[in-house]
Design an enzyme around this catalytic site. Structure first.
Site, PDB file in Angstrom:
ATOM      1  N   ASP A  54      74.963 104.075  69.807  1.00  0.00           N
ATOM      2  CA  ASP A  54      74.766 104.724  68.501  1.00  0.00           C
ATOM      3  C   ASP A  54      75.253 103.841  67.360  1.00  0.00           C
ATOM      4  OD1 ASP A  54      73.955 106.954  69.851  1.00  0.00           O
ATOM      5  OD2 ASP A  54      75.187 108.336  68.693  1.00  0.00           O
ATOM      6  N   GLU A  79      76.281 108.464  60.583  1.00  0.00           N
ATOM      7  CA  GLU A  79      77.120 109.400  61.312  1.00  0.00           C
ATOM      8  C   GLU A  79      78.356 108.717  61.896  1.00  0.00           C
ATOM      9  OE1 GLU A  79      75.236 110.996  64.787  1.00  0.00           O
ATOM     10  OE2 GLU A  79      76.802 112.487  65.028  1.00  0.00           O
ATOM     11  N   ASP A 153      70.996 108.840  61.000  1.00  0.00           N
ATOM     12  CA  ASP A 153      71.458 109.342  62.301  1.00  0.00           C
ATOM     13  C   ASP A 153      70.803 108.435  63.346  1.00  0.00           C
ATOM     14  OD1 ASP A 153      72.234 110.568  64.603  1.00  0.00           O
ATOM     15  OD2 ASP A 153      71.844 112.605  63.888  1.00  0.00           O
ATOM     16  N   ILE A 155      70.909 108.101  66.579  1.00  0.00           N
ATOM     17  CA  ILE A 155      70.244 108.882  67.634  1.00  0.00           C
ATOM     18  C   ILE A 155      70.645 110.340  67.421  1.00  0.00           C
ATOM     19  CG2 ILE A 155      70.026 109.357  70.113  1.00  0.00           C
ATOM     20  CD1 ILE A 155      70.672 106.468  70.679  1.00  0.00           C
ATOM     21  N   ASP A 156      69.687 111.167  67.129  1.00  0.00           N
ATOM     22  CA  ASP A 156      69.956 112.598  67.057  1.00  0.00           C
ATOM     23  C   ASP A 156      69.619 113.190  68.417  1.00  0.00           C
ATOM     24  OD1 ASP A 156      70.656 115.039  65.739  1.00  0.00           O
ATOM     25  OD2 ASP A 156      68.534 115.545  65.751  1.00  0.00           O
ATOM     26  N   THR A 158      71.899 113.268  71.049  1.00  0.00           N
ATOM     27  CA  THR A 158      72.459 112.318  72.025  1.00  0.00           C
ATOM     28  C   THR A 158      72.501 112.900  73.429  1.00  0.00           C
ATOM     29  OG1 THR A 158      73.986 111.913  70.217  1.00  0.00           O
ATOM     30  CG2 THR A 158      74.288 110.580  72.182  1.00  0.00           C
ATOM     31  N   ASP A 298      71.671 114.510  59.634  1.00  0.00           N
ATOM     32  CA  ASP A 298      70.671 115.236  60.450  1.00  0.00           C
ATOM     33  C   ASP A 298      69.480 115.663  59.600  1.00  0.00           C
ATOM     34  OD1 ASP A 298      72.050 115.481  62.995  1.00  0.00           O
ATOM     35  OD2 ASP A 298      73.380 116.925  62.017  1.00  0.00           O
TER      36      ASP A 298
END
Ligand code: 2IP
Ligand code: CA
Ligand code: CA
Length: 377
Positions: A54, A79, A153, A155-156, A158, A298
């Protein structure tokens, strides 16, 4: 200045490739799926690899955008924090170095002996992305990077990314869970007003190529600035009976209030970004979240795209209050430049009080009407 939108898409493509790489290449995959508590030879690193993937993606996006648009430096937020413990127990800031070799060396200071993993990652980090997208090349945002800031973000969803399930059957086109709900989200907002302006949603795991079995991605983008509304997608038609998508964590009161509106049938999906994407694609008419469990990173990118298509994301608590007080005008939308008062850490950027993402105003109205009856909201 047409370049910023293309640059956002370009970095999302690089991010998506990194996300795919970590699942495709054995030395990376082994680290990614390793159990956090497993008795491993390199335990400390294994605890951190998911976060490292991430963080690295976020740093690549920051680096590439900041290099191309120096005006954005200091205004690209994400994030993740990039501080890591190194193998000696000190701290190291994960970043993209000037050369591939330097990046390999830096990654090794976090990864310990995992040479192959460090090299695979550094190769992808330093690879240039070429976009052959004519429509995108012609899109002119008409906004200066000097006026914008960015939320990433990397990787949303995860959990779904790590879990990697490919066999979850969709319900009315909406995947209740699985790898396809893992997304890269890059959104730009107006520094002064906090409104989302440019958004890119990248789906790294959109489908498998039937021949090579490799994952293929796709992306969506928009411009919503001044009177300009451009989008890679066309606005979908509303369903006659509204479809609402919720988090599985949503409680009985909200489910109970929204059920009758949707003919008794609610939809559930993982990932805040994915649920907003469902609205963008017209698979759902609204995404309702009654709690502050999503964050600026997000919502920013999907919100920009929803605006370009004629919808938006409203702050649920504020919208219900305005309604109760009989205030005229549009319900308040989420903004991205205001940290929550009295909060610390990630909570500063929580979308407190929940949200409703929608495309057609009649659905927003119907959803707010139904939720107005829920005690405590
Ligand atoms: C999460 C992720 C979760 C979501 C949560 C987000 O982001 O999208 O899936 O919860 O709100 O903050 P839910 O799936 O219940 O909607 P991340 O994966 O980036 O931590
Ligand atoms: Ca997220
Ligand atoms: Ca994330």
């Amino acid at each position: 200045m047409g370049g910023l939108l293309q640059a956002l898409v370009g970095v999302s493509e690089k991010a998506a490739e990194l996300a795919r790489l970590c699942r495709r290449e054995e030395p990376l995959f082994q680290l990614l799926v390793a159990e956090k508590t497993g008795p491993d030879r390199n335990r400390r690193f294994l605890q951190d690899f998911k976060t490292l993937a991430d963080v690295l993606i976020q740093e690549v996006i920051k680096h590439d955008l900041g290099k191309e648009f120096p005006e954005l430096q200091g205004h690209i937020h994400g994030e993740e924090s990039n501080e890591f413990r190194d193998v000696q127990g000190g701290t190291v800031a994960v970043r993209v170095c000037a050369t591939r070799e330097d990046t390999v060396a830096l990654l090794l200071s976090v990864l310990g002996p995992e040479q192959a993993a460090a090299e695979l990652l550094a190769d992808a980090v330093h690879r240039d992305v070429v976009l052959g997208d004519v429509t995108l090349a012609g899109a002119e945002p008409g906004v200066s990077p000097r006026d914008l800031a960015v939320w990433i973000d990397p990787i949303d969803s995860t959990n779904e990314y790590i879990g990697g399930r490919e066999d979850v059957p969709p319900v009315d086109g909406i995947a209740p869970a699985g790898l396809c709900s893992a997304l890269v989200l890059v959104g730009a907002f107006d520094r002064l007003s906090g409104r989302p302006v440019l958004g890119v949603i990248n789906e790294p795991f959109f489908r498998r190529d039937p021949e090579t079995r490799r994952w293929q991605g796709r992306y969506h983008w928009d411009v919503a600035h001044g009177d300009t509304r451009l989008c890679s997608l066309s606005p979908p038609d509303p369903h006659p009976v509204p479809r609402v998508v919720l988090s599985r964590a949503e409680g009985a009161a909200v489910r109970g209030a929204l059920g009758p509106l949707c003919g008794g049938r609610l939809h559930f999906a993982a990932g805040a970004g994915y649920k907003m994407l469902c609205v963008i694609l017209g698979l759902a008419d609204a995404y309702v979240l009654s709690e502050g469990t999503t964050f600026a990173w997000d919502a920013c990118a999907p919100h920009a795209i929803l605006r370009a298509l004629g919808g938006g994301v409203v702050a649920l608590e504020g919208a219900l209050r305005a309604r109760r007080e009989g205030r005229a005008g549009d319900p308040p939308e989420l903004v991205y430049n205001r940290p929550a008062e009295g909060a610390g850490g990630a909570e500063r950027w929580a979308n407190r009080g929940g949200l409703v993402a929608y495309l057609h105003p009649q659905h927003l109205e119907a959803v707010l009407g139904a939720l107005a009856t829920v005690p405590g909201l």
